[in-house]
Design a protein around this motif. Structure first.
Motif, mmCIF file in Angstrom:
data_model
loop_
_atom_site.group_PDB
_atom_site.id
_atom_site.type_symbol
_atom_site.label_atom_id
_atom_site.label_comp_id
_atom_site.label_asym_id
_atom_site.label_seq_id
_atom_site.Cartn_x
_atom_site.Cartn_y
_atom_site.Cartn_z
ATOM 1 N N UNK A 175 0.786 -1.238 0.000
ATOM 2 C CA UNK A 175 0.000 0.000 0.000
ATOM 3 C C UNK A 175 0.814 1.282 0.000
ATOM 4 N N UNK A 176 1.525 1.571 1.098
ATOM 5 C CA UNK A 176 2.289 2.812 1.215
ATOM 6 C C UNK A 176 3.467 2.812 0.252
ATOM 7 N N UNK A 177 4.135 1.684 0.137
ATOM 8 C CA UNK A 177 5.290 1.579 -0.757
ATOM 9 C C UNK A 177 4.904 1.876 -2.202
ATOM 10 N N UNK A 178 3.769 1.314 -2.625
ATOM 11 C CA UNK A 178 3.324 1.509 -4.004
ATOM 12 C C UNK A 178 3.049 2.986 -4.290
ATOM 13 N N UNK A 179 2.364 3.647 -3.375
ATOM 14 C CA UNK A 179 2.055 5.068 -3.566
ATOM 15 C C UNK A 179 3.339 5.886 -3.654
ATOM 16 N N UNK A 180 4.314 5.564 -2.809
ATOM 17 C CA UNK A 180 5.602 6.258 -2.821
ATOM 18 C C UNK A 180 6.286 6.087 -4.180
ATOM 19 N N UNK A 181 6.353 4.863 -4.670
ATOM 20 C CA UNK A 181 6.980 4.586 -5.959
ATOM 21 C C UNK A 181 6.254 5.305 -7.093
ATOM 22 N N UNK A 182 4.938 5.261 -7.066
ATOM 23 C CA UNK A 182 4.150 5.874 -8.138
ATOM 24 C C UNK A 182 4.391 7.379 -8.217
ATOM 25 N N UNK A 183 4.361 8.047 -7.067
ATOM 26 C CA UNK A 183 4.528 9.506 -7.041
ATOM 27 C C UNK A 183 5.921 9.896 -7.528
ATOM 28 N N UNK A 184 6.961 9.228 -7.011
ATOM 29 C CA UNK A 184 8.330 9.554 -7.396
ATOM 30 C C UNK A 184 8.551 9.344 -8.885
ATOM 31 N N UNK A 185 8.145 8.199 -9.388
ATOM 32 C CA UNK A 185 8.364 7.888 -10.797
ATOM 33 C C UNK A 185 7.557 8.816 -11.703
ATOM 34 N N UNK A 186 6.330 9.102 -11.318
ATOM 35 C CA UNK A 186 5.484 10.006 -12.113
ATOM 36 C C UNK A 186 6.145 11.374 -12.258
ATOM 37 N N UNK A 187 6.607 11.930 -11.154
ATOM 38 C CA UNK A 187 7.181 13.273 -11.175
ATOM 39 C C UNK A 187 8.531 13.313 -11.890
ATOM 40 N N UNK A 188 9.413 12.380 -11.549
ATOM 41 C CA UNK A 188 10.756 12.398 -12.120
ATOM 42 C C UNK A 188 10.747 12.005 -13.587
ATOM 43 N N UNK A 189 10.102 10.885 -13.911
ATOM 44 C CA UNK A 189 10.077 10.410 -15.293
ATOM 45 C C UNK A 189 9.345 11.399 -16.200
ATOM 46 N N UNK A 190 8.254 11.951 -15.717
ATOM 47 C CA UNK A 190 7.516 12.928 -16.522
ATOM 48 C C UNK A 190 8.322 14.191 -16.768
ATOM 49 N N UNK A 191 8.981 14.688 -15.711
ATOM 50 C CA UNK A 191 9.767 15.919 -15.833
ATOM 51 C C UNK A 191 10.971 15.744 -16.747
ATOM 52 N N UNK A 192 11.575 14.567 -16.745
ATOM 53 C CA UNK A 192 12.752 14.310 -17.584
ATOM 54 C C UNK A 192 12.352 14.004 -19.030
ATOM 55 N N UNK A 193 11.311 13.216 -19.211
ATOM 56 C CA UNK A 193 10.940 12.749 -20.546
ATOM 57 C C UNK A 193 10.461 13.882 -21.455
ATOM 58 N N UNK A 194 9.756 14.848 -20.907
ATOM 59 C CA UNK A 194 9.203 15.923 -21.736
ATOM 60 C C UNK A 194 10.284 16.713 -22.465
#
Length: 203
Positions: A175-194
């Motif tokens: 539960x908590x681990x998944x949310x942590x991973x999702x938020x970090x990856x969403x922000x970092x990967x999105x910010x870098x990929x664009x």
């Protein structure tokens, strides 16, 4: 021109593979949370899938999966080591096959988003960044429950967590681990990929 494109593609892939390996062998790559490791290796997988396509995503997912499987074999992951004792092949599926599917599907989902939302590239990048860790959780836990749910180790873990069924086990375990991973990856990967995608289009 085709040769130059291929060289650039391979260079980008090699760079992302190097980043994956560095993350794997430093504390930044795996954050230990209970019996599982909260992995940040989905970040370069997501970036590769969005900037280079599903094939690159699958390759990077394979590298991610290989490092995870090696950790299980070497006993560096408590859960991985326990599962390996039960079934080496099942552990390979959970660690490696699941991650190849993560990279492949993340790339396919991103392509579909870009077609559906052609003027929303920024949104697509962040949604693509979210897709990778979400798929990682879904595939990893899905294969884990499918292959290992009835084994003694997982049943003991489920009993410790107070889970009475497979769905509750998944929710309580990640539960908590998944949310942590999702938020970090969403922000970092999105910010870098664009910006990377914009640069590649200009060149």
């Amino acid at each position: 021109m085709k040769n130059r494109t291929n060289i650039r593609w391979l260079t980008q892939l090699a760079l992302l593979v190097a980043i994956l390996l560095v993350l794997n062998y430093t504390p930044l790559g795996y954050l230990q949370v209970g019996p599982l490791s909260a992995s940040l290796l989905t970040v370069p997988v997501a970036i590769g899938a969005m900037t280079m396509g599903p094939t690159a995503g699958a390759i990077l997912g394979g590298v991610f999966g290989a490092t995870s499987f090696i950790q299980a074999v070497e006993g560096k992951s408590a859960m991985g080591a326990a599962l390996f004792q039960v079934s080496p092949f099942g552990t390979f599926v959970v660690c490696f096959v699941a991650r190849v599917l993560v990279g492949l599907c993340a790339g396919l989902i991103f392509k579909a988003l870009c077609k559906a939302l052609p003027k929303k590239e920024k949104l697509c990048c962040f949604l693509g960044g979210l897709a990778a860790p979400a798929l990682n959780t879904a595939f990893f836990m899905g294969f884990l429950v499918l292959i290992f749910y009835n084994c003694e180790y997982v049943q003991n873990l489920a009993g410790t967590l107070g889970a009475t069924n497979a769905f509750m086990f998944i929710v309580l375990l990640v539960g908590v681990q998944a949310i942590f991973e999702w938020v970090i990856c969403c922000l970092v990967a999105g910010a870098v990929s664009l910006p990377v995608r914009k640069y590649l289009k200009l060149n």
